[in-house]
Design an enzyme around this catalytic site. Sequence first.
Site, PDB file in Angstrom:
ATOM      1  N   ASP A 194       0.838  -1.147   0.006  1.00  0.00           N
ATOM      2  CA  ASP A 194       0.034  -0.025   0.144  1.00  0.00           C
ATOM      3  C   ASP A 194       0.885   1.411  -0.067  1.00  0.00           C
ATOM      4  OD1 ASP A 194      -2.856   1.010   0.537  1.00  0.00           O
ATOM      5  OD2 ASP A 194      -1.967   1.955   2.102  1.00  0.00           O
ATOM      6  N   GLU A 243      14.051 -15.557   0.558  1.00  0.00           N
ATOM      7  CA  GLU A 243      14.510 -16.342   1.389  1.00  0.00           C
ATOM      8  C   GLU A 243      13.284 -17.748   1.342  1.00  0.00           C
ATOM      9  OE1 GLU A 243      14.430 -14.690   5.260  1.00  0.00           O
ATOM     10  OE2 GLU A 243      16.096 -13.329   4.975  1.00  0.00           O
TER      11      GLU A 243
HETATM   12  C1  GLC Z   1      -4.095   3.305  -0.535  1.00  0.00           C
HETATM   13  C2  GLC Z   1      -5.322   2.347  -0.810  1.00  0.00           C
HETATM   14  C3  GLC Z   1      -6.583   3.389  -0.368  1.00  0.00           C
HETATM   15  C4  GLC Z   1      -6.189   3.770   1.008  1.00  0.00           C
HETATM   16  C5  GLC Z   1      -4.763   4.530   1.160  1.00  0.00           C
HETATM   17  C6  GLC Z   1      -4.365   4.786   2.610  1.00  0.00           C
HETATM   18  O1  GLC Z   1      -4.144   3.969  -1.773  1.00  0.00           O
HETATM   19  O2  GLC Z   1      -5.577   1.580  -1.971  1.00  0.00           O
HETATM   20  O3  GLC Z   1      -7.649   2.411  -0.308  1.00  0.00           O
HETATM   21  O4  GLC Z   1      -7.255   4.646   1.658  1.00  0.00           O
HETATM   22  O5  GLC Z   1      -3.752   3.586   0.481  1.00  0.00           O
HETATM   23  O6  GLC Z   1      -3.867   3.627   3.053  1.00  0.00           O
END
Ligand code: GLC
Length: 506
Positions: A194, A243
Amino acid sequence: MNREWWRDAVVYQVYVRSFADGDGDGIGDLPGARSRLPYLADLGVDAVWLTPFYTSPMADGGYDVADYRDVDPLFGTLNDAASLISDAHELGLRVIVDIVPNHSSDRHEWFRAGLRDRYIFRPGRGEGGEFAPNDWESLFGGPAWTRVPDGSWYLHLFDPHQPDLNWDNPEVHAEFLDILRFWLDLGVDGFRVDVAHGMVKAPGLPDVGHPAQSELLGAEPLPYFDQDGVHDIYRAWRQVLDEYPGDRMGVAEAWAPNAERTALYVRPDELHQAFNFHFLKASWQAESFRTVIDETLAASEAPPTWVLSNHDVHRHVTRYGGGETGRRRARAAAMLMLALPGSAYVYQGEELGLPEVLDLPEEVLRDPTWERSGHTVRGRDGCRVPIPWTSTGPSLGFSEGTGWLPQPEDWAKLSVAEQRASPDSMLSLYRAVLRLRRTLPFGDFEWLDQPPDVLGFRRGDFHCVVNFGASVVRLAGSRRMLMASSYYGLEGGEVLLPPDTALWWA
Ligand code: GLC
């Protein structure tokens, strides 16, 4: 040669909260998702990506993680996660989980314990420190800084409940390596990272200088995104992934300004894939898709990825014009995406042709953007409406109860049960295309000469042609038709390819 599974995998994104509810509380969960794995295996995808199901106060649908090593009771238990992973493997499906390293929840034990050097705290500007340390804005609207009672400020690129972690601190690095190992030990095949472009901030946290677009995919360089230092993190992560046996992988959610910058995330000693958001952003025009495809293929040796929708953007049926036009174009787009070399990401419900729900009542909106924008930006709930599985029931088979967001009345006819019965449905198209894709002996990619408004390419004997224009295109039809996204005509040995239609032939 033993080709890694992810190179040409079709990965299905499960937004856990909205996919299938196992316990009747109206919120999708891991047991619900587990019960639908046979549907995914039958659909013909290779892997499942699960959005965050970790312990969370749910300020941002679970992207605010309070415990990276446990499952939120709303979504089930750690045992449910383990059972889902092992069932998936038995069905031949790989499992990718989300990892959220840019920020934690403010309910994470580090933040609660006041471990400030693991977050980004700064004194304010102005005589009494009453102004934020710099001009950065939250992606969800408003300033990216919140002041705490002792007068200092902490950074949150997203919601105030999502404080940014301090990746200059080795303890943060060590913790995430350990979290990776925790889930790898549990059997996951990979991670979707993310905000993979966000963890490292420019030294000194300089001002942007002007209001930044509150969008993830900016064309301009920003002091908090896509800094060169993030790549050191992925080099370390790659060593951990390597790993483990079985081609474990990482895919970056990196909204970098262009294909070259995106390619840096998939250098041989970093992550394996990065989402291709430029493809998702392309407008419904041959030229627009051609440019993205060219730039993507030229930018990197790593296998490309393609994506049309996800839980953060308007669904593509709607982006492409909505209604019958949108659906028709979405059918063609699916055949285009699944014909390209590399791997594709399918967002739950796109195989049903679900549109964006634009008219959710204001009182049900949950996306933090709605509050943060002072009720001016509705946010992303419209693409997170629960999946219709059946044509009856309080939430069309999603839950025994009422779903957490209401489904439009006419979604009964878009349900899995209805579409399964119809050979012309979007679901039948996806099933057929995914099956066919597995059998095709794809060769090297090469563009074919086509009239304007038409895209055509070959991969060895396999050809894909898409008519983006408004009139019928005649194609010399000496080849064997494999599939078309809509009805087409035949005349005097020629194929008549209608507008907004893709065909595969060999
Ligand atoms: C990413 C995710 C989104 C979230 C953001 C903060 O863009 O896809 O849904 O709100 O990160 O974590």
